[in-house]
Write a protein that holds these residues in place. Structure first.
Motif, short mmCIF file in Angstrom:
data_model
loop_
_atom_site.label_atom_id
_atom_site.label_comp_id
_atom_site.label_asym_id
_atom_site.label_seq_id
_atom_site.Cartn_x
_atom_site.Cartn_y
_atom_site.Cartn_z
N SER A 29 18.12 56.50 1.81
CA SER A 29 19.27 56.97 1.70
C SER A 29 20.40 57.45 0.17
CB SER A 29 20.11 55.49 2.18
OG SER A 29 19.55 55.05 3.53
N ALA A 128 18.40 54.73 13.15
CA ALA A 128 19.86 54.58 13.02
C ALA A 128 19.53 52.99 12.53
CB ALA A 128 20.46 55.03 14.20
N LYS A 131 18.96 53.09 8.94
CA LYS A 131 19.63 53.97 8.32
C LYS A 131 20.88 53.20 7.63
CE LYS A 131 21.62 58.11 7.70
NZ LYS A 131 22.19 57.61 6.34
N SER A 132 21.29 53.37 8.32
CA SER A 132 23.03 51.92 8.87
C SER A 132 22.21 50.62 7.85
CB SER A 132 23.37 51.48 10.09
OG SER A 132 23.82 50.68 9.68
N ARG A 133 21.19 49.85 7.89
CA ARG A 133 20.66 49.10 6.85
C ARG A 133 20.90 48.67 5.53
NH1 ARG A 133 18.43 45.72 2.97
NH2 ARG A 133 18.31 43.75 3.85
N ASP A 135 21.55 52.44 3.90
CA ASP A 135 23.51 52.42 3.03
C ASP A 135 23.71 50.75 3.12
OD1 ASP A 135 22.39 54.58 4.07
OD2 ASP A 135 24.12 55.19 5.67
#
Length: 146
Positions: A29, A128, A131-133, A135
């Protein structure tokens, strides 16, 4: 803020982290903030900046010192290079597998590029979710920088 998925660059891997070779691909990220590297570094090592990234209650010490979030994640500072990089081992809970979080700062015009790499088994056990965490963590970090 933009981000992508990739492994930690080989040139930033320490010999002590060799046990991660062959582990699942990591998450990358990144974002650029409108502040100079020295200001971003001071924010990173502050309680507010560290908590935004790693969780409530986290303070980072020097290389070899442990850290622990009240939410469960914990680890040890593996590399500490002022104005450039902090690398920590990361376990999502007491029984969680080893992974590495590598945060790098680089000048980018009038601002600073913040790259976060998470290599190994992660938080959500899927790319996924991880990555969300991360970001979201970088978003909180930038917001707290204010």
């Amino acid at each position: 803020m933009s981000s992508s998925t990739q492994s930690i660059p080989e040139n930033s891997a320490d010999a002590a982290d060799a046990e991660l070779e062959g582990s699942p691909a990591g998450v990358h990220s990144t974002l650029t903030v409108g502040a100079p590297v020295d200001q971003v570094w001071q924010h990173l090592i502050s309680a507010r900046g560290t908590e935004a990234l790693l969780g409530p209650g986290v303070t980072l010490g020097n290389k070899g010192e442990s850290w622990h979030s009240t939410d469960g994640p914990h680890g040890v500072v593996r590399s500490y290079h002022p104005m450039e990089q902090v690398r920590v081992s990361w376990h999502r809970d007491e029984d969680g597998p080893l992974s590495i979080v590598d945060l790098q700062l680089k000048p980018d015009g009038d601002g600073t590029r913040v790259d976060l790499y998470h290599e190994g088994e992660g938080i959500a056990e899927d790319g996924a979710g991880d990555k969300s965490r991360w970001d979201a963590a970088l978003g909180r970090f930038a917001e707290a920088l204010g």
